[in-house]
Design an enzyme around this catalytic site. Structure first.
Site, PDB file in Angstrom:
ATOM      1  N   SER A   1       0.972  -1.493   0.078  1.00 27.62           N
ATOM      2  CA  SER A   1      -0.293  -0.303  -0.010  1.00 27.62           C
ATOM      3  C   SER A   1       0.718   1.338  -0.009  1.00 27.62           C
ATOM      4  O   SER A   1       1.856   1.402   0.200  1.00 27.62           O
ATOM      5  CB  SER A   1      -0.646  -0.314   1.596  1.00 27.62           C
ATOM      6  OG  SER A   1      -1.805   1.194   1.443  1.00 27.62           O
TER       7      SER A   1
ATOM      8  N   TYR B   1      -2.136  -0.276  10.374  1.00 28.05           N
ATOM      9  CA  TYR B   1      -2.200  -0.659   8.937  1.00 28.05           C
ATOM     10  C   TYR B   1      -0.701  -0.848   8.719  1.00 28.05           C
ATOM     11  O   TYR B   1      -0.048  -1.131   7.490  1.00 28.05           O
ATOM     12  CB  TYR B   1      -3.378   0.188   8.038  1.00 28.05           C
ATOM     13  CG  TYR B   1      -3.596  -0.578   6.983  1.00 28.05           C
ATOM     14  CD1 TYR B   1      -4.084  -1.443   6.328  1.00 28.05           C
ATOM     15  CD2 TYR B   1      -2.960  -0.179   5.756  1.00 28.05           C
ATOM     16  CE1 TYR B   1      -4.182  -1.796   4.940  1.00 28.05           C
ATOM     17  CE2 TYR B   1      -3.374   0.326   4.057  1.00 28.05           C
ATOM     18  CZ  TYR B   1      -4.202  -1.160   4.052  1.00 28.05           C
ATOM     19  OH  TYR B   1      -3.718  -1.503   2.811  1.00 28.05           O
TER      20      TYR B   1
ATOM     21  N   LYS C   1       2.070  -3.128   6.594  1.00 33.64           N
ATOM     22  CA  LYS C   1       2.629  -3.001   4.662  1.00 33.64           C
ATOM     23  C   LYS C   1       4.336  -2.558   4.570  1.00 33.64           C
ATOM     24  O   LYS C   1       4.726  -2.739   3.623  1.00 33.64           O
ATOM     25  CB  LYS C   1       1.712  -1.737   4.228  1.00 33.64           C
ATOM     26  CG  LYS C   1       0.408  -2.430   4.342  1.00 33.64           C
ATOM     27  CD  LYS C   1      -0.300  -3.076   3.505  1.00 33.64           C
ATOM     28  CE  LYS C   1      -1.287  -3.629   3.257  1.00 33.64           C
ATOM     29  NZ  LYS C   1      -1.112  -5.074   2.730  1.00 33.64           N
TER      30      LYS C   1
END
Length: 247
Positions: free
Chosen positions: A139, A152, A156
């Site tokens: 991402s 998150y 990533k």
């Protein structure tokens, strides 16, 4: 301009392959001649995919399961020529309020699972002399900090580093490992989550090209990294973010 790839005779496993970006990847690969193995928890969604593309083999499995469970589900299908570690989740919390349960869930699905899956697939590639390609779905959140994305972003960013380690260790066996790092992708869920102009506006202002990604933008990048067209590319992160991470 439409880009086409030929994966005739190639066996490729796609996790989270029954919905969203994973569904688009599964369909494009099937149209390109690949023997697609779509792994997901949702048996109904997998059946709908197989009804449309009978050549797709469904594998009902949870990527957060123990490695022995995943190995058992994959055992009849080895070796693969390619793997797309696409399955992922997002639970948005600010750093001050991040709770342990949410952190564990995100790290399990977004980081532990791709490492486990890639290890299982790569081991069989090496045993069978397959010079394969692995694409991990990362991402833009791995490249720049984003508010309310503490776990998150961390998952990533960890996946990007894990990818570089895999590329370094497995390169001698001819296995390439890369990430694709998209911005917001306008799947059905993406449209629902980012239809609010007040929410989307500040992020769009940071994207030089001025718009979010369509599923095809991400899928084409994944197929490129799976294909022989990227035969000397490994350990790389490919942003599909309209210039966000470079801005």
């Amino acid at each position: 301009m439409s880009v086409s790839f030929d994966f005739t005779g190639k066996k490729i496993l796609v996790t989270g392959g029954s919905q969203g970006i994973g569904l688009d990847i599964s369909k494009r690969l099937a149209k390109s001649g690949a023997r697609v193995y779509a792994l997901a928890r949702n048996e109904t969604a997998l059946k709908a995919l197989v009804d449309e593309f009978p050549t797709v083999t469904p594998i009902v499995c949870d990527v957060s399961a123990k490695s022995a469970v995943i190995e058992k589900a994959l055992k009849p299908h080895h070796p693969f020529d390619g793997l797309v570690n696409n399955a992922g989740i997002a639970i948005l919390q600010p750093a001050l309020d991040a709770d342990q349960e949410s952190i564990d869930k995100i790290l399990t699905v977004n980081l532990r699972a791709p490492i486990v899956l890639a290890g299982i697939i790569a081991k069989e590639m090496i045993s069978n002399g397959v010079k394969g390609s692995i694409v991990n779905m990362s991402s833009q959140a791995s490249l720049r900090p984003i508010d309310d994305h503490i776990a998150y972003c961390s998952s990533k960013a960890g996946l990007d580093m894990a990818t570089r380690v895999m590329a370094r260790e497995w390169g001698k066996s001819g296995i390439r490992v890369n990430t694709v790092n998209p911005t917001v992708v306008l799947t059905e869920m993406g449209k629902k989550n980012w239809s609010d102009k007040d929410k989307a506006g500040p992020l769009l202002q940071q994207i030089p090209l001025g718009h979010f990604a369509e599923p095809n933008d991400v899928t084409s990048s994944v197929l490129f990294l799976l294909s022989d067209s990227s035969s000397l590319t490994t350990g790389s992160a490919l942003p599909v973010d309209g210039g966000y991470s470079a801005n």
